[in-house]
Design a protein around this motif. Structure first.
Motif, mmCIF file in Angstrom:
data_model
loop_
_atom_site.group_PDB
_atom_site.id
_atom_site.type_symbol
_atom_site.label_atom_id
_atom_site.label_comp_id
_atom_site.label_asym_id
_atom_site.label_seq_id
_atom_site.Cartn_x
_atom_site.Cartn_y
_atom_site.Cartn_z
ATOM 1 N N CYS A 113 38.912 12.632 36.709
ATOM 2 C CA CYS A 113 38.246 13.008 37.962
ATOM 3 C C CYS A 113 37.909 14.496 37.980
ATOM 4 O O CYS A 113 36.853 14.902 38.481
ATOM 5 C CB CYS A 113 39.153 12.685 39.153
ATOM 6 N N ILE A 114 38.803 15.300 37.428
ATOM 7 C CA ILE A 114 38.685 16.752 37.580
ATOM 8 C C ILE A 114 37.629 17.346 36.653
ATOM 9 O O ILE A 114 36.831 18.199 37.078
ATOM 10 C CB ILE A 114 40.050 17.415 37.331
ATOM 11 N N ILE A 115 37.591 16.926 35.393
ATOM 12 C CA ILE A 115 36.704 17.562 34.415
ATOM 13 C C ILE A 115 35.231 17.503 34.836
ATOM 14 O O ILE A 115 34.530 18.531 34.817
ATOM 15 C CB ILE A 115 36.919 16.942 33.018
ATOM 16 N N SER A 120 30.440 20.350 37.125
ATOM 17 C CA SER A 120 29.436 20.384 38.187
ATOM 18 C C SER A 120 29.583 21.626 39.052
ATOM 19 O O SER A 120 28.584 22.251 39.444
ATOM 20 C CB SER A 120 29.561 19.121 39.046
ATOM 21 N N HIS A 121 30.830 22.019 39.336
ATOM 22 C CA HIS A 121 31.046 23.183 40.199
ATOM 23 C C HIS A 121 30.647 24.477 39.497
ATOM 24 O O HIS A 121 30.100 25.392 40.131
ATOM 25 C CB HIS A 121 32.518 23.238 40.612
ATOM 26 N N VAL A 122 30.915 24.577 38.186
ATOM 27 C CA VAL A 122 30.499 25.770 37.436
ATOM 28 C C VAL A 122 28.979 25.914 37.475
ATOM 29 O O VAL A 122 28.447 27.019 37.659
ATOM 30 C CB VAL A 122 31.013 25.698 35.984
ATOM 31 N N LYS A 123 28.269 24.816 37.330
ATOM 32 C CA LYS A 123 26.798 24.861 37.420
ATOM 33 C C LYS A 123 26.352 25.273 38.820
ATOM 34 O O LYS A 123 25.400 26.045 38.988
ATOM 35 C CB LYS A 123 26.221 23.495 37.058
ATOM 36 N N ALA A 124 27.073 24.754 39.837
ATOM 37 C CA ALA A 124 26.709 25.099 41.217
ATOM 38 C C ALA A 124 26.946 26.577 41.514
ATOM 39 O O ALA A 124 26.182 27.199 42.265
ATOM 40 C CB ALA A 124 27.511 24.236 42.193
ATOM 41 N N LEU A 125 27.998 27.156 40.924
ATOM 42 C CA LEU A 125 28.267 28.582 41.136
ATOM 43 C C LEU A 125 27.174 29.460 40.530
ATOM 44 O O LEU A 125 26.922 30.569 41.020
ATOM 45 C CB LEU A 125 29.628 28.953 40.536
ATOM 46 N N ARG A 126 26.550 28.974 39.472
ATOM 47 C CA ARG A 126 25.511 29.758 38.805
ATOM 48 C C ARG A 126 24.149 29.607 39.477
ATOM 49 O O ARG A 126 23.244 30.403 39.223
ATOM 50 C CB ARG A 126 25.412 29.334 37.343
ATOM 51 N N ARG A 127 24.005 28.571 40.311
ATOM 52 C CA ARG A 127 22.726 28.362 40.993
ATOM 53 C C ARG A 127 22.583 29.288 42.190
ATOM 54 O O ARG A 127 23.571 29.614 42.861
ATOM 55 C CB ARG A 127 22.587 26.913 41.454
ATOM 56 N N GLN A 128 21.375 29.698 42.468
ATOM 57 C CA GLN A 128 21.095 30.496 43.650
ATOM 58 C C GLN A 128 21.058 29.598 44.884
ATOM 59 O O GLN A 128 20.882 28.383 44.773
ATOM 60 C CB GLN A 128 19.765 31.232 43.498
ATOM 61 N N HIS A 184 33.646 29.015 47.364
ATOM 62 C CA HIS A 184 34.925 28.779 46.688
ATOM 63 C C HIS A 184 35.805 27.777 47.430
ATOM 64 O O HIS A 184 36.991 27.646 47.101
ATOM 65 C CB HIS A 184 35.658 30.103 46.493
ATOM 66 N N ARG A 185 35.236 27.123 48.394
ATOM 67 C CA ARG A 185 35.974 26.017 49.011
ATOM 68 C C ARG A 185 36.262 24.935 47.961
ATOM 69 O O ARG A 185 37.378 24.430 47.839
ATOM 70 C CB ARG A 185 35.154 25.430 50.168
ATOM 71 N N GLU A 186 35.251 24.591 47.191
ATOM 72 C CA GLU A 186 35.428 23.618 46.123
ATOM 73 C C GLU A 186 36.281 24.195 44.992
ATOM 74 O O GLU A 186 37.033 23.463 44.339
ATOM 75 C CB GLU A 186 34.067 23.178 45.590
ATOM 76 N N THR A 187 36.192 25.534 44.776
ATOM 77 C CA THR A 187 37.046 26.165 43.772
ATOM 78 C C THR A 187 38.514 25.956 44.107
ATOM 79 O O THR A 187 39.330 25.592 43.257
ATOM 80 C CB THR A 187 36.745 27.668 43.674
ATOM 81 N N GLY A 188 38.876 26.190 45.380
ATOM 82 C CA GLY A 188 40.254 25.972 45.801
ATOM 83 C C GLY A 188 40.679 24.526 45.661
ATOM 84 O O GLY A 188 41.817 24.233 45.257
ATOM 85 N N ASN A 189 39.774 23.630 45.972
ATOM 86 C CA ASN A 189 40.075 22.202 45.843
ATOM 87 C C ASN A 189 40.350 21.839 44.384
ATOM 88 O O ASN A 189 41.287 21.085 44.073
ATOM 89 C CB ASN A 189 38.907 21.389 46.385
ATOM 90 N N LEU A 190 39.556 22.389 43.477
ATOM 91 C CA LEU A 190 39.749 22.114 42.053
ATOM 92 C C LEU A 190 41.025 22.756 41.524
ATOM 93 O O LEU A 190 41.727 22.177 40.694
ATOM 94 C CB LEU A 190 38.539 22.609 41.261
ATOM 95 N N ILE A 191 41.330 23.970 41.995
ATOM 96 C CA ILE A 191 42.591 24.614 41.595
ATOM 97 C C ILE A 191 43.771 23.749 41.997
ATOM 98 O O ILE A 191 44.725 23.564 41.224
ATOM 99 C CB ILE A 191 42.699 26.020 42.225
ATOM 100 N N PHE A 192 43.712 23.212 43.198
ATOM 101 C CA PHE A 192 44.792 22.343 43.672
ATOM 102 C C PHE A 192 44.974 21.143 42.743
ATOM 103 O O PHE A 192 46.086 20.817 42.326
ATOM 104 C CB PHE A 192 44.485 21.873 45.090
ATOM 105 N N HIS A 193 43.880 20.479 42.394
ATOM 106 C CA HIS A 193 43.981 19.279 41.563
ATOM 107 C C HIS A 193 44.342 19.612 40.105
ATOM 108 O O HIS A 193 45.083 18.861 39.462
ATOM 109 C CB HIS A 193 42.662 18.500 41.610
ATOM 110 N N VAL A 194 43.826 20.722 39.593
ATOM 111 C CA VAL A 194 44.156 21.100 38.208
ATOM 112 C C VAL A 194 45.644 21.354 38.066
ATOM 113 O O VAL A 194 46.304 20.860 37.137
ATOM 114 C CB VAL A 194 43.346 22.336 37.785
ATOM 115 N N PHE A 195 46.199 22.117 39.000
ATOM 116 C CA PHE A 195 47.624 22.446 38.875
ATOM 117 C C PHE A 195 48.513 21.301 39.354
ATOM 118 O O PHE A 195 49.715 21.315 39.077
ATOM 119 C CB PHE A 195 47.928 23.749 39.598
ATOM 120 N N LEU A 196 47.925 20.335 40.034
ATOM 121 C CA LEU A 196 48.666 19.107 40.280
ATOM 122 C C LEU A 196 48.905 18.370 38.960
ATOM 123 O O LEU A 196 49.976 17.804 38.734
ATOM 124 C CB LEU A 196 47.895 18.214 41.257
ATOM 125 N N VAL A 197 47.904 18.419 38.078
ATOM 126 C CA VAL A 197 48.079 17.845 36.736
ATOM 127 C C VAL A 197 49.149 18.611 35.961
ATOM 128 O O VAL A 197 50.025 18.021 35.311
ATOM 129 C CB VAL A 197 46.737 17.859 35.970
#
Length: 533
Positions: A113-115, A120-128, A184-197
């Motif tokens: 789920c996370i990868i 997708s989030h990295v691409k979104a951060l690079r988009r204007q 970075h709302r989604e960044t925080g969400n991903l950090i939560f799930h990554v470190f849950l792993v």
């Protein structure tokens, strides 16, 4: 022409299997479908629920890793359940195949789920930020006004407002501005799930390579880090019990102090142990206190508790010493009324046993023997005696803190059961010449825990970062704002639109009105309206 139309057939592509074979989906398509199902959020939630459900038997059924004696007793008392539980692995739930399968599937599901979300989030951060919509008045929040100031002045005010509120913005060639905040709302969400792993990795690391054992050590006695020295020992499947950290320790002295005032009388104020620790042939005196463990490499020694041990001498009916030394009594309340068993299985002609209480500050009340204070101000032993024919060795381990009275008879004094109280230095002779017991004095004992938790730093760090990611996700306000300036006869028409990307929030309206006030300056005119989302 008519015949060709008449003979034509319309085929539903969903019913065609010719390209895929007679089995419907091919192997590759089937694997992709299974992977999609496994890595879906619904499957992850189901697996998380199943993991919690599967852990219930581990807390209700005795586990071999915790106490093999309790498992054997349970099997003897419940033979029907034992025939069901044993093949299902209920006595070792957390290392069973089915529990491990759920754990690993959850692990894989979370990673799957996370990868894709990270990519997708990295691409979104690079988009204007997206371009200004053609109809700003259709957005959830919209405001417009007429300003007589120049476009450069309005643009300057808008940029300052956006910088203060940490918006990321882009100014287009036509002077319109598109801005975005809370990425970075989604960044925080991903950090939560990554470190849950990583948290699951840490727990698994501890489970496989960690161990924890406890032992009771009486003053003057020692402990060696050997599997045979533990009262209880729990280790992961990857732990080599023959290769534990080589060290030994001797409990020289244990001191404890208690509150003697009227407020919180009897409450523990301090207790610590003085030990001689031997590592690699070098011995040094160390102080062992609660929450201050000794460290031997990656192994820790904790002080968990303390109590009293009665020093007794038991003679059998032949006058020979059947037992001599300290016997550990386990505290039952805050005043250290302690229960214990003194066993002399080698006594002859009958084996002997005594059970009862050690009372640090003893007295007899209407409710029976009790202790008035946790310190040893008036130590007493309150005992009953048992005797029975000598029993053969079975090789089955038994609990030293309980007495199995099967095949034994309680000693009586006439028609009444024999109960007696001893103070230090006193003895008691059993009726009919069955033997005697002498209460020589008392000592303190300390309960130590030796543990190795290699995954604990990773687990602790993962918990901290998971909480940090969750906070970042909860407190980040994801929203977008657009501004368009259009020259008109009265001056400059400014339109501002906003969209709140967070559920159940209306903060975009406040930001739109605030930006409108900022670009307008001191005087405010125009039309402000809010559109319903």
């Amino acid at each position: 022409m008519g015949d060709s139309v008449k003979d034509a057939k319309v085929t539903d592509p969903r019913s065609s299997t010719s390209a895929r074979g007679s089995g419907g989906l091919g192997f590759g398509a089937s694997m992709r479908w299974l992977w999609g199902q496994l890595t879906s959020m619904r499957t992850a939630l189901i697996l998380l629920f199943l993991l919690a459900l599967a852990a219930i038997p581990g807390s209700m059924v005795p586990q071999t890793a915790n106490s093999a004696i309790k498992v054997s007793d349970f099997a003897a008392n419940h033979p029907t359940l034992d025939r069901i539980y044993r093949p299902l692995g209920m006595y070792h739930v957390y290392t069973s195949v089915w529990f491990s399968a759920i754990y690993l599937l959850l692990f894989i599901s979370l990673i799957g789920c996370i990868i894709p979300r990270i990519i997708s989030h990295v691409k979104a951060l690079r988009r204007q930020p997206p371009r200004v919509p053609a109809r700003l008045d259709r957005l959830a929040a919209h405001a417009s006004t007429t300003i007589s100031d120049s476009a450069e002045e309005v643009d300057k005010r808008a940029r300052e407002w956006l910088k203060v509120r940490r918006y990321r913005f882009v100014v287009d060639d036509d002077g319109s501005i598109r801005a975005e905040a809370g990425r970075h709302r989604e960044t925080g969400n991903l950090i939560f799930h990554v470190f849950l792993v990583f948290l699951l990795v840490g727990v698994g690391w501890n489970t496989l390579w960690g161990f924890k054992g406890t032992s009771v050590v009486v003053e003057g006695q020692g402990f060696s880090n050997n599997i045979t020295q533990y009262d209880e020992f729990k280790a992961g499947s990857m732990v080599d019990t023959d290769d534990l950290a080589p060290f030994s320790m001797k409990l020289r002295k244990f001191t404890a102090s208690f509150e003697t005032g009227t407020v919180q009388r009897g409450a523990a104020r301090s207790f610590d142990a003085t030990v001689d620790l031997t590592v690699d042939g070098t011995t040094e005196t160390r102080d062992l206190q609660v929450n201050h463990p000794l460290r031997i490499g990656s192994t820790k020694v904790h002080l968990l508790g303390h109590g009293y041990a009665a020093d007794v001498l038991v003679r059998d009916g032949n006058g020979k010493v059947a037992y001599s030394g300290p016997v550990v009594f386990l505290p039952q309340d805050g005043n250290f009324k302690s229960v214990g068993v003194i066993k002399a299985p080698d006594a002859r002609p009958d084996r002997l046993a005594f059970q009862g209480f050690f009372l640090p500050t003893g007295t007899i009340t209407a409710g029976g023997p009790t202790s008035l204070f946790p310190d040893a101000l008036n130590p007493q032993l309150y005992l009953t005696a048992w005797y029975g024919k000598p029993a053969g060795e079975t090789g089955v381990p038994s609990n030293i803190y309980t007495l199995d009275t099967t095949g034994m008879t309680q000693v009586t004094n006439g028609k009444e059961k024999s109960r007696f109280v001893l103070s230090p230095g006193q003895g008691y002779k059993l009726p009919d010449g069955r033997g005697s017991i002498q209460f020589n004095g008392w000592q303190r004992w300390a309960k130590i825990q030796v543990s190795q938790t290699p995954g604990l730093p990773l687990t602790f760090l993962s918990v901290l970062l998971s909480v940090a990611g969750l906070c970042l996700s909860l407190f980040s306000r994801s929203r977008r704002v657009w501004m368009r300036m259009t020259p008109i006869e009265e001056g400059l028409k400014v339109e501002i639109g906003g969209l709140d990307r967070s559920d159940s929030r209306s903060g975009a309206v406040d930001d739109v009105n605030s930006l409108l006030a900022a670009v307008h300056g001191d005087s405010m005119s125009g039309d402000i309206k809010e559109a319903q989302s």
